[in-house]
Design a protein around this motif. Structure first.
Motif, PDB file in Angstrom:
ATOM      1  N   ILE A 151       0.823  -1.213   0.000  1.00  0.00           N
ATOM      2  CA  ILE A 151       0.000   0.000   0.000  1.00  0.00           C
ATOM      3  C   ILE A 151       0.858   1.265   0.000  1.00  0.00           C
ATOM      4  CG2 ILE A 151      -1.908  -1.158   1.155  1.00  0.00           C
ATOM      5  CD1 ILE A 151      -1.139   0.393   3.698  1.00  0.00           C
ATOM      6  N   SER A 152       2.064   1.182   0.539  1.00  0.00           N
ATOM      7  CA  SER A 152       2.928   2.364   0.558  1.00  0.00           C
ATOM      8  C   SER A 152       3.683   2.561  -0.747  1.00  0.00           C
ATOM      9  CB  SER A 152       3.924   2.259   1.714  1.00  0.00           C
ATOM     10  OG  SER A 152       4.806   1.167   1.513  1.00  0.00           O
ATOM     11  N   LYS A 153       3.644   1.551  -1.618  1.00  0.00           N
ATOM     12  CA  LYS A 153       4.350   1.584  -2.903  1.00  0.00           C
ATOM     13  C   LYS A 153       5.866   1.655  -2.735  1.00  0.00           C
ATOM     14  CE  LYS A 153       0.270   1.827  -4.750  1.00  0.00           C
ATOM     15  NZ  LYS A 153      -0.388   0.629  -5.326  1.00  0.00           N
ATOM     16  N   VAL A 154       6.351   1.369  -1.525  1.00  0.00           N
ATOM     17  CA  VAL A 154       7.799   1.335  -1.312  1.00  0.00           C
ATOM     18  C   VAL A 154       8.422   0.219  -2.137  1.00  0.00           C
ATOM     19  CG1 VAL A 154       9.621   0.926   0.394  1.00  0.00           C
ATOM     20  CG2 VAL A 154       7.643   2.334   0.986  1.00  0.00           C
ATOM     21  N   PHE A 155       7.741  -0.918  -2.143  1.00  0.00           N
ATOM     22  CA  PHE A 155       8.196  -2.059  -2.931  1.00  0.00           C
ATOM     23  C   PHE A 155       6.948  -2.707  -3.507  1.00  0.00           C
ATOM     24  CE2 PHE A 155       9.403  -6.527  -3.513  1.00  0.00           C
ATOM     25  CZ  PHE A 155      10.567  -6.380  -4.239  1.00  0.00           C
ATOM     26  N   ASN A 156       6.613  -2.357  -4.716  1.00  0.00           N
ATOM     27  CA  ASN A 156       5.357  -2.801  -5.313  1.00  0.00           C
ATOM     28  C   ASN A 156       5.592  -3.804  -6.441  1.00  0.00           C
ATOM     29  OD1 ASN A 156       2.597  -2.872  -5.452  1.00  0.00           O
ATOM     30  ND2 ASN A 156       2.434  -1.165  -6.880  1.00  0.00           N
ATOM     31  N   TYR A 157       6.618  -4.635  -6.248  1.00  0.00           N
ATOM     32  CA  TYR A 157       6.943  -5.645  -7.256  1.00  0.00           C
ATOM     33  C   TYR A 157       6.148  -6.905  -6.913  1.00  0.00           C
ATOM     34  CZ  TYR A 157       9.947  -7.876 -10.752  1.00  0.00           C
ATOM     35  OH  TYR A 157      10.420  -8.503 -11.877  1.00  0.00           O
ATOM     36  N   ASN A 158       4.942  -7.015  -7.504  1.00  0.00           N
ATOM     37  CA  ASN A 158       3.981  -8.031  -7.071  1.00  0.00           C
ATOM     38  C   ASN A 158       4.470  -9.453  -7.236  1.00  0.00           C
ATOM     39  OD1 ASN A 158       1.758  -6.286  -6.299  1.00  0.00           O
ATOM     40  ND2 ASN A 158       1.583  -5.783  -8.455  1.00  0.00           N
ATOM     41  N   ILE A 159       5.424  -9.664  -8.110  1.00  0.00           N
ATOM     42  CA  ILE A 159       5.902 -11.021  -8.331  1.00  0.00           C
ATOM     43  C   ILE A 159       6.676 -11.551  -7.120  1.00  0.00           C
ATOM     44  CG2 ILE A 159       8.169 -10.526  -9.362  1.00  0.00           C
ATOM     45  CD1 ILE A 159       7.429 -12.615 -11.519  1.00  0.00           C
ATOM     46  N   LEU A 160       7.038 -10.636  -6.191  1.00  0.00           N
ATOM     47  CA  LEU A 160       7.744 -11.026  -4.970  1.00  0.00           C
ATOM     48  C   LEU A 160       6.919 -10.771  -3.710  1.00  0.00           C
ATOM     49  CD1 LEU A 160      11.363  -9.761  -5.753  1.00  0.00           C
ATOM     50  CD2 LEU A 160      10.464 -12.084  -5.969  1.00  0.00           C
ATOM     51  N   LEU A 161       5.724 -10.209  -3.846  1.00  0.00           N
ATOM     52  CA  LEU A 161       4.842  -9.968  -2.706  1.00  0.00           C
ATOM     53  C   LEU A 161       3.770 -11.046  -2.696  1.00  0.00           C
ATOM     54  CD1 LEU A 161       4.422  -6.074  -2.856  1.00  0.00           C
ATOM     55  CD2 LEU A 161       5.927  -7.410  -1.371  1.00  0.00           C
ATOM     56  N   PHE A 162       3.921 -12.006  -1.825  1.00  0.00           N
ATOM     57  CA  PHE A 162       3.067 -13.195  -1.840  1.00  0.00           C
ATOM     58  C   PHE A 162       1.589 -12.846  -1.820  1.00  0.00           C
ATOM     59  CE2 PHE A 162       0.766 -16.625   0.309  1.00  0.00           C
ATOM     60  CZ  PHE A 162       1.071 -17.669  -0.543  1.00  0.00           C
ATOM     61  N   SER A 163       0.857 -13.421  -2.757  1.00  0.00           N
ATOM     62  CA  SER A 163      -0.600 -13.354  -2.939  1.00  0.00           C
ATOM     63  C   SER A 163      -1.085 -12.055  -3.576  1.00  0.00           C
ATOM     64  CB  SER A 163      -1.347 -13.567  -1.609  1.00  0.00           C
ATOM     65  OG  SER A 163      -1.450 -12.382  -0.860  1.00  0.00           O
ATOM     66  N   TYR A 164      -0.209 -11.089  -3.780  1.00  0.00           N
ATOM     67  CA  TYR A 164      -0.659  -9.820  -4.356  1.00  0.00           C
ATOM     68  C   TYR A 164      -0.689  -9.877  -5.882  1.00  0.00           C
ATOM     69  CZ  TYR A 164      -0.723  -7.495   0.123  1.00  0.00           C
ATOM     70  OH  TYR A 164      -1.044  -7.130   1.409  1.00  0.00           O
ATOM     71  N   PHE A 186      -1.298 -13.875 -12.277  1.00  0.00           N
ATOM     72  CA  PHE A 186      -0.703 -13.714 -10.953  1.00  0.00           C
ATOM     73  C   PHE A 186      -1.343 -14.656  -9.950  1.00  0.00           C
ATOM     74  CE2 PHE A 186       1.568 -10.016 -12.356  1.00  0.00           C
ATOM     75  CZ  PHE A 186       2.603  -9.866 -11.442  1.00  0.00           C
ATOM     76  N   ASN A 187      -2.659 -14.826 -10.007  1.00  0.00           N
ATOM     77  CA  ASN A 187      -3.322 -15.784  -9.118  1.00  0.00           C
ATOM     78  C   ASN A 187      -2.825 -17.204  -9.378  1.00  0.00           C
ATOM     79  OD1 ASN A 187      -4.969 -14.146  -7.513  1.00  0.00           O
ATOM     80  ND2 ASN A 187      -6.577 -14.063  -9.052  1.00  0.00           N
ATOM     81  N   LEU A 188      -2.681 -17.553 -10.655  1.00  0.00           N
ATOM     82  CA  LEU A 188      -2.162 -18.877 -10.993  1.00  0.00           C
ATOM     83  C   LEU A 188      -0.741 -19.039 -10.487  1.00  0.00           C
ATOM     84  CD1 LEU A 188      -2.543 -21.582 -12.442  1.00  0.00           C
ATOM     85  CD2 LEU A 188      -1.727 -20.481 -14.549  1.00  0.00           C
ATOM     86  N   TYR A 189       0.065 -18.015 -10.655  1.00  0.00           N
ATOM     87  CA  TYR A 189       1.453 -18.025 -10.193  1.00  0.00           C
ATOM     88  C   TYR A 189       1.537 -18.274  -8.688  1.00  0.00           C
ATOM     89  CZ  TYR A 189       5.916 -15.824  -8.826  1.00  0.00           C
ATOM     90  OH  TYR A 189       7.144 -15.535  -8.275  1.00  0.00           O
ATOM     91  N   TRP A 190       0.721 -17.555  -7.923  1.00  0.00           N
ATOM     92  CA  TRP A 190       0.772 -17.709  -6.476  1.00  0.00           C
ATOM     93  C   TRP A 190       0.110 -19.002  -6.009  1.00  0.00           C
ATOM     94  CZ3 TRP A 190       4.494 -15.484  -4.494  1.00  0.00           C
ATOM     95  CH2 TRP A 190       4.845 -14.160  -4.783  1.00  0.00           C
TER      96      TRP A 190
END
Length: 219
Positions: A151-164, A186-190
């Motif tokens: 939510i802070s966009k400090v680290f918004n790399y979704n491929i490394l943020l589990f379930s996002y 992304f859902n399939l990936y997670w």
């Protein structure tokens, strides 16, 4: 709803109601899931029933799978909260134009996959740590860090943020529009990553009161 647009009250449309069930709602549902995961996994040992249950010839996959299945059913029930509350609010407000296609689209393609990933993540943490309160603490810390990074966009790399998944907006006209593809992948990936967690949890799952170093290596 209490919301207005240029001082004109909004109808409690389905897409408006469902917007309230993202981010913060999903964030707090995790606490319910990790609590019940801890109770499901550790209850036998806390009540000392594990002395009896773990001595029976029941295979590990049955014990492991039954606990995980019960938590998956819990996640299915929790994913229905937006439908139940949304329809109730619309009835109370006198708005009877129910858009069940949007309800089910959001529940089964956006909310339920995240709940399943949360269940498996919680299950993996509890099996790996094997201490209810320590697993609670570690799981919650990881989840809070992921949430605030997103939510802070400090680290918004979704491929490394589990379930996002990538951000999207649901509209009355075309649902989530062209964003369904990245959200689906992304859902399939997670979910595939969660499958690896299930395999790892089955390897670390142990019975009885053996020493941890002796029992963890079930490879």
């Amino acid at each position: 709803m209490g919301d207005t647009f240029y001082d004109i009250p909004k109808f409690p449309r389905t897409v408006v109601l469902m917007q309230t069930f993202f981010d913060v709602f999903i964030f707090f549902i995790f606490f319910i899931i990790i609590f019940y995961t801890g109770e499901t996994i550790h209850r036998d040992r806390l009540t000392r029933y594990a002395h009896i249950n773990d001595s029976l010839p029941t295979p590990n996959w049955v014990l492991n799978g039954s606990r995980l299945l019960s938590l998956i059913i819990l996640s299915l029930f929790l994913s229905m909260i937006p439908l139940i509350m949304g329809v109730a609010i619309q009835v109370i407000k006198g708005y009877l134009h129910f858009e069940f296609s949007i309800y089910f689209m959001e529940i089964f393609t956006l909310i339920l996959p995240r709940f399943l990933e949360m269940v498996i993540f919680s299950y993996f943490i509890h099996v790996l740590i094997n201490n209810k309160f320590a697993a609670h603490a570690i799981g919650i810390i990881i989840w809070v860090v992921l949430f605030f990074l997103h939510i802070s966009k400090v680290f918004n790399y979704n491929i490394l943020l589990f379930s996002y998944t990538p951000d999207y907006i649901v509209s009355d006209m075309n649902g989530i529009g062209h964003m369904w593809r990245p959200v689906f992948w992304f859902n399939l990936y997670w979910l595939l990553g969660s499958g690896l967690m299930i395999i790892a949890a089955s390897l670390f799952f142990y019975r009885g009161y053996q020493q941890r170093l002796e029992s963890d290596c079930n490879f």
